[in-house]
Design a protein around this motif. Structure first.
Motif, PDB file in Angstrom:
ATOM      1  N   ASN A 292       0.731  -1.092  -0.151  1.00 20.60           N
ATOM      2  CA  ASN A 292      -0.018   0.043  -0.090  1.00 20.60           C
ATOM      3  C   ASN A 292       0.536   1.314  -0.089  1.00 20.60           C
ATOM      4  O   ASN A 292       0.010   2.207  -0.234  1.00 20.60           O
ATOM      5  CB  ASN A 292      -0.966   0.035   1.057  1.00 20.60           C
ATOM      6  CG  ASN A 292      -1.798  -1.149   1.194  1.00 20.60           C
ATOM      7  OD1 ASN A 292      -2.618  -1.342   0.335  1.00 20.60           O
ATOM      8  ND2 ASN A 292      -1.788  -1.850   2.518  1.00 20.60           N
ATOM      9  N   LYS A 293       2.159   1.041   0.344  1.00 21.84           N
ATOM     10  CA  LYS A 293       2.948   2.250   0.283  1.00 21.84           C
ATOM     11  C   LYS A 293       4.071   2.229  -0.535  1.00 21.84           C
ATOM     12  O   LYS A 293       4.125   1.332  -1.543  1.00 21.84           O
ATOM     13  CB  LYS A 293       3.721   2.663   1.706  1.00 21.84           C
ATOM     14  CG  LYS A 293       2.498   2.577   2.746  1.00 21.84           C
ATOM     15  CD  LYS A 293       2.980   2.888   4.292  1.00 21.84           C
ATOM     16  CE  LYS A 293       1.942   3.152   5.102  1.00 21.84           C
ATOM     17  NZ  LYS A 293       2.568   3.407   6.616  1.00 21.84           N
ATOM     18  N   TYR A 294       4.827   3.132  -0.805  1.00 20.49           N
ATOM     19  CA  TYR A 294       6.181   3.121  -1.545  1.00 20.49           C
ATOM     20  C   TYR A 294       5.960   2.834  -2.828  1.00 20.49           C
ATOM     21  O   TYR A 294       6.638   1.976  -3.563  1.00 20.49           O
ATOM     22  CB  TYR A 294       7.185   2.226  -0.656  1.00 20.49           C
ATOM     23  CG  TYR A 294       7.391   2.728   0.577  1.00 20.49           C
ATOM     24  CD1 TYR A 294       8.137   4.161   0.794  1.00 20.49           C
ATOM     25  CD2 TYR A 294       6.872   1.961   1.772  1.00 20.49           C
ATOM     26  CE1 TYR A 294       8.389   4.207   2.282  1.00 20.49           C
ATOM     27  CE2 TYR A 294       7.262   2.387   3.014  1.00 20.49           C
ATOM     28  CZ  TYR A 294       7.850   3.461   3.199  1.00 20.49           C
ATOM     29  OH  TYR A 294       7.784   3.872   4.728  1.00 20.49           O
ATOM     30  N   LYS A 295       4.911   3.258  -3.598  1.00 23.79           N
ATOM     31  CA  LYS A 295       4.476   2.745  -5.039  1.00 23.79           C
ATOM     32  C   LYS A 295       5.568   3.188  -6.031  1.00 23.79           C
ATOM     33  O   LYS A 295       5.673   2.398  -6.938  1.00 23.79           O
ATOM     34  CB  LYS A 295       3.276   3.359  -5.345  1.00 23.79           C
ATOM     35  CG  LYS A 295       1.921   2.680  -4.648  1.00 23.79           C
ATOM     36  CD  LYS A 295       1.793   1.309  -4.943  1.00 23.79           C
ATOM     37  CE  LYS A 295       0.846   0.735  -4.262  1.00 23.79           C
ATOM     38  NZ  LYS A 295       0.577  -0.659  -4.505  1.00 23.79           N
ATOM     39  N   GLU A 296       6.345   4.245  -5.680  1.00 24.25           N
ATOM     40  CA  GLU A 296       7.395   4.599  -6.708  1.00 24.25           C
ATOM     41  C   GLU A 296       8.524   3.595  -6.914  1.00 24.25           C
ATOM     42  O   GLU A 296       9.114   3.428  -7.910  1.00 24.25           O
ATOM     43  CB  GLU A 296       7.942   5.994  -6.374  1.00 24.25           C
ATOM     44  CG  GLU A 296       9.025   6.572  -7.359  1.00 24.25           C
ATOM     45  CD  GLU A 296       9.667   7.939  -6.853  1.00 24.25           C
ATOM     46  OE1 GLU A 296      10.611   8.056  -7.529  1.00 24.25           O
ATOM     47  OE2 GLU A 296       8.917   8.503  -6.131  1.00 24.25           O
ATOM     48  N   THR A 297       8.681   2.786  -5.592  1.00 22.44           N
ATOM     49  CA  THR A 297       9.662   1.444  -5.775  1.00 22.44           C
ATOM     50  C   THR A 297       8.935   0.474  -6.085  1.00 22.44           C
ATOM     51  O   THR A 297       9.594  -0.427  -6.771  1.00 22.44           O
ATOM     52  CB  THR A 297      10.514   1.623  -4.297  1.00 22.44           C
ATOM     53  OG1 THR A 297      11.160   2.995  -4.100  1.00 22.44           O
ATOM     54  CG2 THR A 297      11.436   0.472  -4.323  1.00 22.44           C
ATOM     55  N   PHE A 298       7.947  -0.150  -5.350  1.00 17.46           N
ATOM     56  CA  PHE A 298       7.175  -1.004  -5.411  1.00 17.46           C
ATOM     57  C   PHE A 298       5.704  -0.842  -6.151  1.00 17.46           C
ATOM     58  O   PHE A 298       4.936  -1.059  -5.235  1.00 17.46           O
ATOM     59  CB  PHE A 298       7.189  -1.849  -3.992  1.00 17.46           C
ATOM     60  CG  PHE A 298       8.523  -2.119  -3.497  1.00 17.46           C
ATOM     61  CD1 PHE A 298       9.401  -3.026  -4.093  1.00 17.46           C
ATOM     62  CD2 PHE A 298       8.976  -1.611  -2.376  1.00 17.46           C
ATOM     63  CE1 PHE A 298      10.606  -3.131  -3.600  1.00 17.46           C
ATOM     64  CE2 PHE A 298      10.302  -1.657  -1.917  1.00 17.46           C
ATOM     65  CZ  PHE A 298      11.233  -2.707  -2.512  1.00 17.46           C
ATOM     66  N   ALA A 299       5.661  -0.888  -7.135  1.00 14.86           N
ATOM     67  CA  ALA A 299       4.329  -0.633  -7.767  1.00 14.86           C
ATOM     68  C   ALA A 299       3.514  -1.875  -7.707  1.00 14.86           C
ATOM     69  O   ALA A 299       2.156  -1.605  -7.613  1.00 14.86           O
ATOM     70  CB  ALA A 299       4.499  -0.272  -9.532  1.00 14.86           C
ATOM     71  N   SER A 300       3.991  -2.769  -7.672  1.00 12.95           N
ATOM     72  CA  SER A 300       3.031  -4.095  -7.425  1.00 12.95           C
ATOM     73  C   SER A 300       4.089  -5.206  -6.874  1.00 12.95           C
ATOM     74  O   SER A 300       5.035  -4.890  -6.729  1.00 12.95           O
ATOM     75  CB  SER A 300       2.439  -4.888  -8.732  1.00 12.95           C
ATOM     76  OG  SER A 300       3.655  -5.210  -9.579  1.00 12.95           O
ATOM     77  N   ARG A 301       3.245  -6.479  -6.625  1.00 11.54           N
ATOM     78  CA  ARG A 301       4.021  -7.404  -6.027  1.00 11.54           C
ATOM     79  C   ARG A 301       5.050  -8.213  -7.153  1.00 11.54           C
ATOM     80  O   ARG A 301       5.845  -8.831  -6.547  1.00 11.54           O
ATOM     81  CB  ARG A 301       2.852  -8.579  -5.578  1.00 11.54           C
ATOM     82  CG  ARG A 301       2.455  -8.385  -4.306  1.00 11.54           C
ATOM     83  CD  ARG A 301       1.868  -9.321  -3.694  1.00 11.54           C
ATOM     84  NE  ARG A 301       1.437  -8.936  -2.199  1.00 11.54           N
ATOM     85  CZ  ARG A 301       0.872  -9.888  -1.386  1.00 11.54           C
ATOM     86  NH1 ARG A 301       0.989 -11.251  -1.556  1.00 11.54           N
ATOM     87  NH2 ARG A 301       0.314  -9.454  -0.308  1.00 11.54           N
ATOM     88  N   ASP A 302       5.008  -7.865  -8.201  1.00 11.17           N
ATOM     89  CA  ASP A 302       6.067  -8.203  -9.064  1.00 11.17           C
ATOM     90  C   ASP A 302       7.489  -7.498  -8.740  1.00 11.17           C
ATOM     91  O   ASP A 302       8.390  -8.104  -9.397  1.00 11.17           O
ATOM     92  CB  ASP A 302       5.764  -7.614 -10.571  1.00 11.17           C
ATOM     93  CG  ASP A 302       4.332  -8.396 -11.201  1.00 11.17           C
ATOM     94  OD1 ASP A 302       4.066  -9.602 -10.622  1.00 11.17           O
ATOM     95  OD2 ASP A 302       3.684  -7.889 -12.116  1.00 11.17           O
ATOM     96  N   ASP A 303       7.369  -6.467  -8.069  1.00 16.97           N
ATOM     97  CA  ASP A 303       8.704  -5.769  -7.819  1.00 16.97           C
ATOM     98  C   ASP A 303       9.332  -6.311  -6.656  1.00 16.97           C
ATOM     99  O   ASP A 303      10.344  -5.712  -6.405  1.00 16.97           O
ATOM    100  CB  ASP A 303       8.428  -4.366  -7.542  1.00 16.97           C
ATOM    101  CG  ASP A 303       7.898  -3.689  -9.107  1.00 16.97           C
ATOM    102  OD1 ASP A 303       8.152  -4.091 -10.183  1.00 16.97           O
ATOM    103  OD2 ASP A 303       7.084  -3.003  -9.014  1.00 16.97           O
TER     104      ASP A 303
END
Length: 435
Positions: A292-303
């Protein structure tokens, strides 16, 4: 870096045990408000405004609605662990001395023996039906008696940034709970991250988290995985266990990660989440943040992904979480407290709270249907296959302080001297309690 933290709590525990618990053995009746409601007081260890705190608050509100006609009302207070577990634990001990304990508390599982031995916790063996007890993955027992029920179950592992790993050409896809990586393979991955990952640190081992139980909880499995241990089975002997060669080998592995430049005490709290660090050792509570946070680094669980603890001469992983317990306060009638305890540990509560926290449900019958290979599945597999609890000893508060003192001093301290000093400290406390 701030020094340690639990000395006040240890002194308070000693004071309680020395005073004979006179302040908490009274026989008063339960509190009743002007509307005739029996008030059940409960103290939580989190901020009411946190996601976890809001989950507790919702279940408390629902309890009060459900029990309105039965004239039982829960009153919750929240003692956030903003300064570490020691602050919360010290408040519990102070309330015990003062005779002002709430009816129910939350407590960290490894403190069960200490709290039961000091008469802070009430024996709930006869209050919890056997079929309910059988549905829990684990129970909080001391000398064969039941003193607590888990809120949720926990495990931990190494969250990793897939983009960084791909950039460095590191493949960890074969490492699973059933086919774990070794200590040497773990170091090899750290070496590759350091040389090719363009990171400030290969892994955040949480060496700086010695103000509370975090470092102990996350790092003790490395000692078990090295063949070491901490105390005798009865929890009253540290000499020959805490300072054994196998235990020292586990601490040496952790020390090597610092001296070889793979981790440090100065990694920023958000460095992994902002893409500066390759791996991050943490529990299931990190999953909601990554989702739910840090979307710039981890946009989804693929990251991002989650790797199990590495294996030394054995496999071991962290387990044990916070629990509910009824206290030995001045209310001898525990019937209303029993109702709230069973409500908060019901399958509905177990599901609701773990949905909010990302942890594993404490009740076996709460089936989350985790996707195979998902982070939650990894944590559950570890819990079932390699989870090994922290030592069950009435001197646990002292053990945690001693363990953290070693971690705090790893970089520059001589391990043999550190283990000798801390083992002597722990053994002295064990002797005092036993005698």
């Amino acid at each position: 870096m701030k020094k340690i933290f639990k000395a006040i709590s240890m002194v308070a525990v000693s004071a309680v045990m020395a005073c004979g618990f006179a302040a908490c053995d009274g026989g008063g009746d339960s509190d009743v408000d002007s509307a005739g409601n029996t008030i059940v007081k409960i103290m939580f260890h989190v901020d009411e405004r946190s996601t976890e705190g809001q989950a507790y608050k919702k279940r408390i509100d629902e309890f009060n609605t459900a029990y309105k006609d039965k004239k039982i009302k829960a009153s919750a207070s929240y003692k956030a662990r903003t300064t570490g577990a020691a602050g919360y634990e010290t408040e519990l001990i102070n309330k015990q001395v003062e005779g002002t304990l709430p009816d129910i508390i939350t407590f960290d599982a490894p403190n069960c023996a200490s709290y039961a031995n000091s008469k802070l916790l009430y024996d709930i063996s006869s209050l919890v039906p056997q079929d309910v007890q059988d549905d829990f993955i684990s129970l909080n027992k001391y000398n064969g008696k039941l003193y607590g029920l888990p809120i949720q179950e926990s495990s931990a592992g190494f969250y990793y940034n897939k983009k960084i790993f791909d950039r460095a050409g590191i493949d960890v896809s074969s490492y699973t709970v059933e086919n774990p990586w070794t200590f040497d393979q773990f170091k090899d991955v750290c070496s590759q991250l350091k040389s090719r990952g363009n990171v400030t640190a290969a892994v955040d081992m949480r060496f700086d988290a010695t103000r509370d139980e975090t470092a102990t909880y996350l790092l003790y499995p490395f000692i078990y995985a090295s063949g070491g241990t901490f105390t005798s089975e009865d929890g009253f002997t540290a000499t020959g266990y805490f300072n054994s060669s196998a235990t020292q080998s586990g601490f040496q592995f952790l020390k090597d990660l610092i001296t070889e430049g793979y981790s440090s005490y100065s990694i920023g709290a958000t460095d992994f989440f902002t893409g500066k660090v390759g791996m991050y050792l943490s529990s299931g509570w990190t999953i909601p943040d990554l989702d739910n946070k840090y979307k710039e680094t981890f946009a989804s669980r693929d990251d991002w992904g989650l790797l199990p603890y590495p294996q030394g001469t054995a496999q071991a992983s962290a387990t044990g979480s916070w629990c509910y317990g009824i206290t030995n306060n001045n209310h001898k009638d525990k019937s209303a407290a029993k109702e709230l305890l069973l409500w908060l540990t019901s399958t509905e509560s177990s599901d609701a709270i773990t949905t909010a926290t990302g942890m594993i449900a404490a009740r076996k019958s709460v089936n989350k249907n985790y996707t195979a290979g998902s982070p939650e599945d990894v944590l559950l597999q570890q819990l079932q296959l390699t989870g090994k609890a922290r030592p069950a000893t009435v001197a646990y508060p002292t053990f945690s302080t001693c363990f953290n003192q070693i971690i705090y001093s790893l970089k520059d301290g001589n391990l043999t001297d550190l283990l000798t000093t801390q083992t002597n400290t722990l053994q002295t406390e064990m002797n005092r309690i036993k005698n």
